[in-house]
Design an enzyme around this catalytic site. Structure first.
Site, PDB file in Angstrom:
ATOM      1  N   LYS A  55       0.354  -1.291  -0.014  1.00 31.03           N
ATOM      2  CA  LYS A  55      -0.393   0.210  -0.158  1.00 31.03           C
ATOM      3  C   LYS A  55       0.668   1.062  -0.250  1.00 31.03           C
ATOM      4  CE  LYS A  55      -3.439  -2.127   2.516  1.00 31.03           C
ATOM      5  NZ  LYS A  55      -4.719  -2.485   3.394  1.00 31.03           N
ATOM      6  N   GLN A  99      -4.412  -1.237   9.896  1.00 33.20           N
ATOM      7  CA  GLN A  99      -4.404  -2.794   9.073  1.00 33.20           C
ATOM      8  C   GLN A  99      -5.358  -3.909  10.368  1.00 33.20           C
ATOM      9  OE1 GLN A  99      -3.224  -3.546   5.398  1.00 33.20           O
ATOM     10  NE2 GLN A  99      -4.168  -5.325   6.319  1.00 33.20           N
ATOM     11  N   ASP A 122     -10.868   3.258   4.571  1.00 29.44           N
ATOM     12  CA  ASP A 122     -11.437   1.598   4.072  1.00 29.44           C
ATOM     13  C   ASP A 122     -13.027   1.877   4.298  1.00 29.44           C
ATOM     14  OD1 ASP A 122      -9.319  -0.157   3.656  1.00 29.44           O
ATOM     15  OD2 ASP A 122      -9.360   0.012   6.205  1.00 29.44           O
TER      16      ASP A 122
END
Ligand code: NDP
Length: 300
Positions: A55, A99, A122
């Site tokens: 990422k 994460q 997200d």
């Protein structure tokens, strides 16, 4: 028998990232703004470390600032929430991603809800889930957004298509269903308690599989000519111990029936990270009162 078109998500994601990089450069030139993405990694989980590294690298390659916050596996929930509160206030940070999975002393819901709605790249915050459900200006979870982009690229207008989404998780199944409904599909959401799963699938013009069961969807569950999006990532054991990645769809059989299908790996997975970058760009623009640019995939 006809063979399905293989939807190359890896190549499409590279083109999408190139399109994002163009818009990032324009944002810098026109407004002096550089999108900033912070990834928070708690603990040493090897798979998470790989995801985070990818990422960050792709964010940098798109011209964004990429900040990493590493915390030990022993961190308390209060410490993590305090860290997020600081990131929420930091004007250089436009997107925050924590994460998952998190160590067991930390409640993931509390963490997700601590992230500022506008920085929730997200798209997991309940406010963003609610905005998506009511058709508002949500940050959309990256994986279903990537699936939708692939579907629209392949099929154009999705109006009236019968879509079956297999799986009802908050991060894939439910937002996928909401997105398809927004595109005027007739949507069925199937799950572990669904009766006659194969029959439900056979009705689908669009079948999105997100169950996490290796090769569960058989070739004869698929309507001839259907577009199949395989979200599943399952590792099967192999003799050399490395394992082999397969999706939720029995690919070799499905490819003989479907009109188009995403492979695993190389289908949905790369689109997820590209959409994280897209969301970071969108978040940056919205935070500065600018319209989110229309990103077109371009030659990578
Ligand atoms: P979850 O485990 O949260 O949800 C799985 C869903 O599938 C549940 O709704 C469950 O039903 C349903 N399900 C499980 N078994 C069956 C069955 N036998 N028949 C019918 N339905 C079933 O998974 P996620 O949504 O997080 O992920 C799904 C898959 O997608 C996983 O393989 C994951 O690794 C992959 N994934 C891939 C991503 C990518 O970037 N490509 C990103 C995110 C996930 P119920 O609700 O009734 O329990």
């Amino acid at each position: 028998m006809a063979t399905a078109t293989i939807i190359d998500g890896k190549q499409f994601a590279a083109r999408l990232r190139a399109g994002i990089a163009e818009q990032v450069a324009r944002l810098k030139a026109d407004h002096g703004l550089t999108p900033g993405l912070t990834v928070v990694l708690v603990g040493e989980d090897p798979a998470s470390q790989i995801y985070v590294r990818n990422k960050e690298r792709q964010a940098r390659e798109a011209g964004m600032n990429s900040f990493e916050q590493r915390l030990p596996a022993t961190v308390t929930q209060a410490e993590l929430l305090a860290r997020i509160a600081r990131l929420n206030q930091d004007p250089a940070v436009h997107g925050i991603l924590v994460q998952l999975p998190l160590p067991e002393q930390i409640d993931p819901e509390a963490v997700i809800q601590a992230i500022a709605v506008s920085k929730d790249v997200d798209g997991f915050h309940p406010v963003n889930a609610g905005l998506l459900a009511v058709g508002g200006n949500a940050m959309v979870p990256c994986t279903p957004l990537g699936c939708l982009i692939l579907l629209k690229d392949r099929l154009g207008d999705l109006t009236g298509q019968r879509a079956v989404v297999l799986g009802r998780s908050n991060i894939v199944g439910k937002p996928m269903a909401a997105l398809l409904l927004r595109e005027h599909c007739t949507v069925t959401v199937a799950h572990s308690r669904t009766r006659d799963l194969a029959d439900e699938c056979r009705r689908a013009d669009i079948l999105v599989a997100a169950v996490g069961r290796p090769e569960m969807i058989q070739g004869d569950w698929i309507k001839p000519g259907a577009t199949v999006i395989d979200v599943g990532i399952n590792r099967l054991p192999t003799a050399d111990g490395k394992g082999r990645l397969v999706g939720d769809v029995a690919f070799a059989a499905a490819v003989e029936v479907a009109g188009a299908i995403t492979p695993v790996p190389g289908g949905v997975g790369p689109m997820t990270i590209a959409c994280l970058l897209l969301n970071t760009l969108t978040a940056t623009c919205r935070q500065h009162g600018l319209p989110a640019p229309e990103v077109r995939p371009t030659a990578a």
